[in-house]
Design a protein around this motif. Structure first.
Motif, short mmCIF file in Angstrom:
data_model
loop_
_atom_site.label_atom_id
_atom_site.label_comp_id
_atom_site.label_asym_id
_atom_site.label_seq_id
_atom_site.Cartn_x
_atom_site.Cartn_y
_atom_site.Cartn_z
N ASN A 78 0.84 -1.20 0.00
CA ASN A 78 0.00 0.00 0.00
C ASN A 78 0.88 1.25 0.00
O ASN A 78 0.58 2.24 0.66
CB ASN A 78 -0.96 0.00 1.19
CG ASN A 78 -0.24 0.06 2.53
OD1 ASN A 78 0.97 -0.21 2.61
ND2 ASN A 78 -0.95 0.42 3.58
N GLY A 79 1.96 1.17 -0.77
CA GLY A 79 2.94 2.24 -0.75
C GLY A 79 2.77 3.30 -1.81
O GLY A 79 3.58 4.23 -1.88
N ASN A 80 1.73 3.21 -2.63
CA ASN A 80 1.51 4.22 -3.67
C ASN A 80 0.26 5.04 -3.34
O ASN A 80 -0.34 4.91 -2.28
CB ASN A 80 1.41 3.56 -5.05
CG ASN A 80 0.30 2.52 -5.10
OD1 ASN A 80 -0.32 2.19 -4.10
ND2 ASN A 80 0.05 1.99 -6.28
N ASP A 81 -0.16 5.87 -4.28
CA ASP A 81 -1.36 6.69 -4.07
C ASP A 81 -2.62 5.88 -4.36
O ASP A 81 -2.65 5.05 -5.27
CB ASP A 81 -1.32 7.92 -4.97
CG ASP A 81 -0.24 8.90 -4.56
OD1 ASP A 81 0.16 8.87 -3.38
OD2 ASP A 81 0.21 9.69 -5.41
N GLN A 174 11.02 -3.71 -6.73
CA GLN A 174 10.12 -3.87 -7.86
C GLN A 174 8.79 -3.15 -7.66
O GLN A 174 8.07 -2.88 -8.62
CB GLN A 174 9.86 -5.36 -8.15
CG GLN A 174 9.10 -6.12 -7.07
CD GLN A 174 9.97 -6.72 -5.99
OE1 GLN A 174 11.08 -6.23 -5.75
NE2 GLN A 174 9.50 -7.78 -5.36
N PHE A 175 8.46 -2.82 -6.41
CA PHE A 175 7.21 -2.11 -6.14
C PHE A 175 7.34 -0.61 -6.43
O PHE A 175 6.32 0.09 -6.48
CB PHE A 175 6.78 -2.31 -4.69
CG PHE A 175 6.45 -3.74 -4.34
CD1 PHE A 175 6.13 -4.66 -5.32
CD2 PHE A 175 6.47 -4.16 -3.02
CE1 PHE A 175 5.83 -5.98 -5.00
CE2 PHE A 175 6.16 -5.48 -2.69
CZ PHE A 175 5.86 -6.39 -3.68
N GLY A 176 8.54 -0.11 -6.59
CA GLY A 176 8.73 1.30 -6.93
C GLY A 176 8.37 2.26 -5.83
O GLY A 176 7.94 3.39 -6.11
N PRO A 312 9.60 7.16 -8.21
CA PRO A 312 10.41 6.44 -7.24
C PRO A 312 11.81 6.99 -7.09
O PRO A 312 12.43 7.42 -8.04
CB PRO A 312 10.45 5.00 -7.81
CG PRO A 312 10.25 5.19 -9.28
CD PRO A 312 9.30 6.36 -9.40
N ARG A 313 12.29 7.01 -5.86
CA ARG A 313 13.66 7.40 -5.56
C ARG A 313 14.18 6.35 -4.60
O ARG A 313 14.09 6.46 -3.39
CB ARG A 313 13.67 8.80 -4.92
CG ARG A 313 15.02 9.28 -4.47
CD ARG A 313 15.02 10.80 -4.26
NE ARG A 313 13.88 11.19 -3.46
CZ ARG A 313 13.94 11.34 -2.14
NH1 ARG A 313 15.05 11.09 -1.51
NH2 ARG A 313 12.88 11.75 -1.46
N LEU A 314 14.70 5.25 -5.15
CA LEU A 314 14.95 4.06 -4.36
C LEU A 314 16.15 4.19 -3.44
O LEU A 314 16.22 3.54 -2.42
CB LEU A 314 15.14 2.86 -5.29
CG LEU A 314 13.96 2.58 -6.22
CD1 LEU A 314 14.26 1.37 -7.07
CD2 LEU A 314 12.68 2.37 -5.44
#
Length: 317
Positions: A78-81, A174-176, A312-314
């Protein structure tokens, strides 16, 4: 915005339909009167409450447990918008899988709710989490399972969570999910708190005004957060200002204020601290601006085709 939902229904037609569905299999018992069923393909659970006076497969009510944001990302994160239109579409999809018609949505009472937002702060998320101390006068405690995770040490009826979402998934690039992603979340298991948001049944989660109230609630809860800056910049401050900022940015300072017998001492000091913190020293203001901007974006954006709209800024420099 919606992270976890728990609905309760007493409607026997829905109960019979769910219990007899071949899509679920019994996984375990929860106490002596509750059976738990797990969907075979999706992270959807049923908690079926029975009575001593009824047969094995006859239930008083059933609770339906779902995680819409995770479902949006195929159960992975649940790491995106996750904007309101995404929420509505996912809810329709989930309850279509359960074969619950829209005309039956008012039979599903919302009894547990978690909602939150992901933002990208300019400051390092590790320092932000470490500096979060209190919600009102309730202290935050760390969680040993997830690094950079804090939750209020309060009753389970209402809790506030703050954690580094990017760090939680640091081994899954891979989840970005940006490594510095910060998540702020509210959990409530008390129906009176849910009703204050104007939410009674599943029907209310298809109303735009509901999401505006959730957004207002997140901002209101953030206003009650005490976050200190563990690495303040004292350049440009006069000696008195530098002395105050140095003293106030410690856990011991706030522990002492909390013990003060005068009821409003803690709140007054927190307000004074934020007023005297200038520029980047005021982490509370920095995060509030980010939360406000993200909420405005979520409430005004249409259904996103791109499931990871945050660039993403990994790895941090």
């Amino acid at each position: 915005m919606l992270d976890f939902l728990k609905f309760r229904t007493f409607n026997q037609n829905i109960i019979i339909r769910l219990v007899n569905s071949k899509d679920f299999e019994r996984s375990r018992s929860k106490g002596s009167h509750t059976l738990v069923y797990q969907h075979k393909k999706h992270n959807i659970k049923l908690e079926c409450r029975k009575s001593k006076l009824v047969a094995e497969n006859e239930f008083i009510f059933i609770d339906i447990l779902i995680t819409p944001h995770y479902y949006f990302n195929s159960g992975k994160h649940n790491g995106n918008d996750f904007n309101p239109e995404n929420c509505k579409n996912i809810l329709q999809e989930i309850f279509s899988i359960l074969k619950i018609e829209q005309l039956e949505y008012n039979e599903l009472q919302l009894i547990n709710l978690e909602y939150g937002v992901n933002v990208l702060p300019e400051s390092d998320v590790k320092n932000l989490i470490e500096g979060i101390l209190y919600h009102k006068k309730t202290p935050f405690v760390s969680n040993n399972k997830i690094k950079t995770y804090k939750i209020t040490d309060a009753t389970t009826f209402k809790q506030i969570k703050a954690y580094g979402k990017g760090i939680q998934f640091i081994n899954m690039p891979q989840f970005g999910i940006d490594i510095n992603t910060f998540r702020f979340e509210v959990r409530t298991k008390q129906t009176k708190n849910i009703r204050k948001l104007g939410i009674y049944t599943l029907c209310d989660l298809f109303q735009d005004n509901t999401y505006r109230k959730l957004a207002e609630s997140l901002l209101k809860e953030w206003d009650n957060i005490l976050i200190i800056n563990l690495e303040p910049n004292l350049k440009g401050l006069n000696p008195a200002e530098a002395k105050y900022i140095s003293e106030v940015n410690t856990i011991d300072f706030w522990s002492t204020k909390l013990k003060n017998p005068y009821r409003n001492t803690f709140a007054r000091e927190m307000k004074k601290y934020y007023n005297k913190s200038k520029g980047k020293n005021n982490l509370h203001h920095e995060l509030k601006v980010r939360i406000l901007d993200k909420i405005f974006y979520l409430l005004t954006s249409a259904n996103s085709i791109q499931k990871t709209p945050m660039k993403p800024r990994l790895f941090k420099n």
